[in-house]
Design a protein around this motif. Structure first.
Motif, PDB file in Angstrom:
ATOM      1  N   ARG A 442      27.233  44.549 -16.779  1.00  0.00           N
ATOM      2  CA  ARG A 442      26.967  43.652 -15.653  1.00  0.00           C
ATOM      3  C   ARG A 442      26.705  44.442 -14.383  1.00  0.00           C
ATOM      4  O   ARG A 442      25.768  44.141 -13.612  1.00  0.00           O
ATOM      5  CB  ARG A 442      28.162  42.719 -15.457  1.00  0.00           C
ATOM      6  CG  ARG A 442      27.932  41.662 -14.373  1.00  0.00           C
ATOM      7  CD  ARG A 442      29.209  40.982 -13.974  1.00  0.00           C
ATOM      8  NE  ARG A 442      30.029  41.831 -13.129  1.00  0.00           N
ATOM      9  CZ  ARG A 442      29.858  41.995 -11.820  1.00  0.00           C
ATOM     10  NH1 ARG A 442      28.853  41.399 -11.202  1.00  0.00           N
ATOM     11  NH2 ARG A 442      30.663  42.778 -11.121  1.00  0.00           N
ATOM     12  N   LEU A 447      23.846  42.038 -12.635  1.00  0.00           N
ATOM     13  CA  LEU A 447      23.992  40.618 -12.954  1.00  0.00           C
ATOM     14  C   LEU A 447      25.150  40.034 -12.156  1.00  0.00           C
ATOM     15  O   LEU A 447      26.154  40.714 -11.896  1.00  0.00           O
ATOM     16  CB  LEU A 447      24.220  40.427 -14.444  1.00  0.00           C
ATOM     17  CG  LEU A 447      23.108  40.938 -15.375  1.00  0.00           C
ATOM     18  CD1 LEU A 447      23.517  40.775 -16.831  1.00  0.00           C
ATOM     19  CD2 LEU A 447      21.809  40.193 -15.099  1.00  0.00           C
ATOM     20  N   PHE A 449      27.625  36.461 -11.944  1.00  0.00           N
ATOM     21  CA  PHE A 449      27.994  35.156 -12.464  1.00  0.00           C
ATOM     22  C   PHE A 449      27.928  34.127 -11.332  1.00  0.00           C
ATOM     23  O   PHE A 449      28.098  34.454 -10.149  1.00  0.00           O
ATOM     24  CB  PHE A 449      29.410  35.176 -13.046  1.00  0.00           C
ATOM     25  CG  PHE A 449      29.574  36.065 -14.253  1.00  0.00           C
ATOM     26  CD1 PHE A 449      28.942  35.754 -15.449  1.00  0.00           C
ATOM     27  CD2 PHE A 449      30.353  37.211 -14.190  1.00  0.00           C
ATOM     28  CE1 PHE A 449      29.099  36.573 -16.566  1.00  0.00           C
ATOM     29  CE2 PHE A 449      30.518  38.025 -15.283  1.00  0.00           C
ATOM     30  CZ  PHE A 449      29.882  37.706 -16.483  1.00  0.00           C
ATOM     31  N   GLU A 514      17.637  34.038 -16.013  1.00  0.00           N
ATOM     32  CA  GLU A 514      18.779  34.713 -15.399  1.00  0.00           C
ATOM     33  C   GLU A 514      20.072  34.005 -15.745  1.00  0.00           C
ATOM     34  O   GLU A 514      21.078  34.632 -16.091  1.00  0.00           O
ATOM     35  CB  GLU A 514      18.595  34.778 -13.874  1.00  0.00           C
ATOM     36  CG  GLU A 514      17.444  35.661 -13.402  1.00  0.00           C
ATOM     37  CD  GLU A 514      16.086  34.970 -13.526  1.00  0.00           C
ATOM     38  OE1 GLU A 514      16.087  33.800 -13.940  1.00  0.00           O
ATOM     39  OE2 GLU A 514      15.072  35.617 -13.238  1.00  0.00           O
ATOM     40  N   THR A 518      23.295  35.618 -17.977  1.00  0.00           N
ATOM     41  CA  THR A 518      24.681  35.710 -17.518  1.00  0.00           C
ATOM     42  C   THR A 518      25.605  34.822 -18.334  1.00  0.00           C
ATOM     43  O   THR A 518      26.766  35.171 -18.575  1.00  0.00           O
ATOM     44  CB  THR A 518      24.786  35.325 -16.035  1.00  0.00           C
ATOM     45  OG1 THR A 518      24.220  34.018 -15.838  1.00  0.00           O
ATOM     46  CG2 THR A 518      24.067  36.335 -15.165  1.00  0.00           C
ATOM     47  N   GLN A 522      28.883  35.831 -20.306  1.00  0.00           N
ATOM     48  CA  GLN A 522      30.141  35.110 -20.124  1.00  0.00           C
ATOM     49  C   GLN A 522      30.704  34.660 -21.466  1.00  0.00           C
ATOM     50  O   GLN A 522      31.912  34.710 -21.692  1.00  0.00           O
ATOM     51  CB  GLN A 522      29.914  33.896 -19.212  1.00  0.00           C
ATOM     52  CG  GLN A 522      31.183  33.084 -18.946  1.00  0.00           C
ATOM     53  CD  GLN A 522      30.918  31.967 -17.951  1.00  0.00           C
ATOM     54  OE1 GLN A 522      29.912  31.959 -17.250  1.00  0.00           O
ATOM     55  NE2 GLN A 522      31.842  31.010 -17.893  1.00  0.00           N
TER      56      GLN A 522
END
Length: 561
Positions: A442, A447, A449, A514, A518, A522
């Motif tokens: 990440r 990236l 969240f 995108e 993510t 997750q």
């Protein structure tokens, strides 16, 4: 060479027979000690921990516990653990050792009487109780009876064996050196006691030699002095390997008062031995009385001086500030391995450190997933190495235990500690091999969240940390209700994974690249957290539920599945 039973035997064979009798005596002593420790060890430890209020109470507690355990080393390990953890001051700890030294003399007093005819009956009774009982306490008491019978048999065999060899030139030559040089006798007995780990056995041997006139009463009493000195060597040698000098205070203090006793005892050996033989015509009884008198006088002399003596020991062995090394075991005391109940407690305390390390790793992972903190990934990876090294140390420590001395409760606790430590180490591997690379990915790809995703991940990690706290408490209490609560968390995490999977598919259908990327990340995070939670349940809840009969092959009985 000496003739016996029509055969010509050489002196090496004489030594072999003598060694066999001594080995039988040692094995009988070992059976008595291990049987009593297995039957009463935990209760005696609890009693001892509550009796260290004053020096006199501590002395009496040490005397009583050691009279039952017949091992001053075992008593010393218990009180050394209390002193190391700050539960008792040094002066009461030393008072316990003075009492323990007196306590070891009581079995010698008993065996100084001619009760060898009881040997076959004790062995028979012990074997019957051991083989017919299905519960451990009677089986342990059976071992004690067998051990006492073997000790009596060994002493009888020693006397019978020595009789034909009383006039053997080589044996007389060897024992002549002991009889004429008290310092030689002290050194020989000290070395024998250090090797055998049993002052009781060496004192009983000295009594047997004196009973047959192989050594004089004075030489036998010198052997007793040496046995008392040798009994203080092993605890000190074990403590010398510890990194903190403060751990040597109790064993060194015990050795120091033994050395004072050796000097005074040798100086007064002649007149004291003559007086005791005049008062007690039986040589064996005189030697046993000297053994008790030696330790009683040392206790009377040192009990009033324990406060300044403790201050001296604190100056000689100050607390050492060691460089921080989180992978260094703090509680795995090698000297405690001879006392399973103490060693298992040490291993359990060390295993709880694994939970603290795993919690820190989870916190680092949460920060790395929530913020741009790459250093937290590196920090967690280092902690995984600590976790692996500590787990390896715990397992190596447990494997050094003598499994023959473990009762059913001890074996059960042994398995629980291994399961707890192993599952925590596996949970750390999940973090190191999967979760931390996800956090690094990440950060590397930039990236982020969504606020809802961050909150969800943080909530789940906090839930895992909460379950880790519950697992640690369950590991100490073995409470079935807590086990059910923790086991129910598996269903919670299945629901969390299902919900995360559904959310990921919805984002995929929405066509937002995108968001889909993510959400996939997750989802992987949630799956790994679920695996970590599963290790917590397997390491603590399942063993308890299995013992309670609530764990079925495929699910938990009732509604928890």
């Amino acid at each position: 060479m000496v003739a016996r039973g029509g055969a010509v035997l050489t002196f090496p064979v004489t030594l072999l027979d003598l060694a066999g009798c001594v080995a039988l005596l040692l094995w009988g002593t070992h059976m008595v000690q291990s049987g009593v420790q297995s039957a009463f060890g935990p209760r005696l430890r609890t009693f001892l921990s509550g009796a260290l209020k004053t020096r006199l109470h501590a002395f009496l507690a040490g005397l009583g516990v050691t009279a039952i355990l017949q091992s001053s080393t075992a008593t010393g390990l218990m009180v050394a653990g209390f002193a190391a953890s700050g539960l008792v001051e040094l002066a009461p700890a030393l008072a316990v050792m003075l009492g323990a030294n007196v306590g070891t003399t009581l079995v010698v007093q008993l065996l100084s009487f001619d009760i060898s005819p009881l040997s076959p009956a004790l062995i028979l009774l012990g074997v019957m109780v051991y083989r017919r009982s299905n519960t451990q306490p009677p089986r342990d008491l059976g071992k004690v009876a067998i051990g006492l019978g073997l000790m009596l048999l060994a002493l009888h065999q020693l006397i019978e064996f020595i009789t034909p060899y009383e006039d053997a030139p080589n044996l007389r030559l060897l024992m002549g050196a002991v009889s004429t040089q008290p310092t030689v006798a002290v050194a020989v007995a000290a070395v024998l006691t250090w090797v055998a780990h049993s002052s009781v056995a060496v004192v009983l041997l000295a009594m047997s030699l004196a009973a047959k006139g192989v050594v004089s009463p004075e030489a036998a009493m010198a052997l007793v002095i040496g046995a008392n000195l040798g009994s203080a060597l092993n605890p000190l040698l074990e403590a010398s390997s510890a990194s903190d000098p403060a751990s040597r205070r109790v064993p060194f203090g015990n050795l120091l008062n033994r050395l004072v006793g050796v000097v005074v005892g040798l100086a007064l050996l002649g007149p004291v031995s003559v007086a005791l033989v005049e008062l007690e015509p039986s040589v064996t009884r005189a030697v046993a009385d000297y053994h008790t008198l030696f330790n009683l006088i040392l206790a009377v002399v040192f009990l009033p001086l324990l406060k300044p003596f403790s201050a001296l020991l604190c100056r000689l062995f100050p607390l050492k500030a060691l460089p921080p090394d989180p992978a260094r075991p703090l509680y795995l005391d090698a000297a405690a391995l001879d006392t399973p109940v103490v060693a298992l407690g040490n291993a359990a305390r060390e295993a709880l450190r694994l939970a603290d390390i795993l919690e820190t790793m989870l916190s680092c992972t949460r920060d790395a997933l929530d913020k741009d903190q790459g250093q937290r990934v590196a920090e967690a990876q280092k902690l995984d190495d600590v976790l692996d090294r500590l787990n390896a140390a715990i397992q190596a420590y447990l494997m050094r235990l003598d499994h023959e001395t473990l009762g059913p409760e001890d074996r059960e606790r042994f398995d629980e500690i291994l399961a707890f430590a192993t599952n925590l180490e596996h949970a750390g591997d999940v973090l190191d091999n999967s979760l931390l690379p996800l956090a690094a990915k990440r950060l590397k790809r930039g990236l982020a969240f969504s606020p809802e995703g961050k909150a969800e991940i943080a909530t789940i990690i906090d839930r895992v940390i909460g379950n880790l706290h519950t697992a640690g408490a369950l590991f100490m209490t073995n409470d079935a209700r807590t086990a059910r609560i923790l086991a129910a968390e598996k269903a919670v995490f299945r629901d969390l994974e299902t919900r995360a999977t559904q959310n990921h598919f919805e984002r995929m259908r929405g066509g937002v690249v995108e968001s889909a990327e993510t959400s996939s990340l997750q989802l992987d995070v949630v799956r790994d957290l679920k695996r970590i939670n599963a290790h917590l349940v397997a390491g603590t809840a399942y063993p308890v539920l299995e013992r309670e009969g609530e764990l079925l092959p495929s699910r938990i009985a009732g509604e928890l599945g």
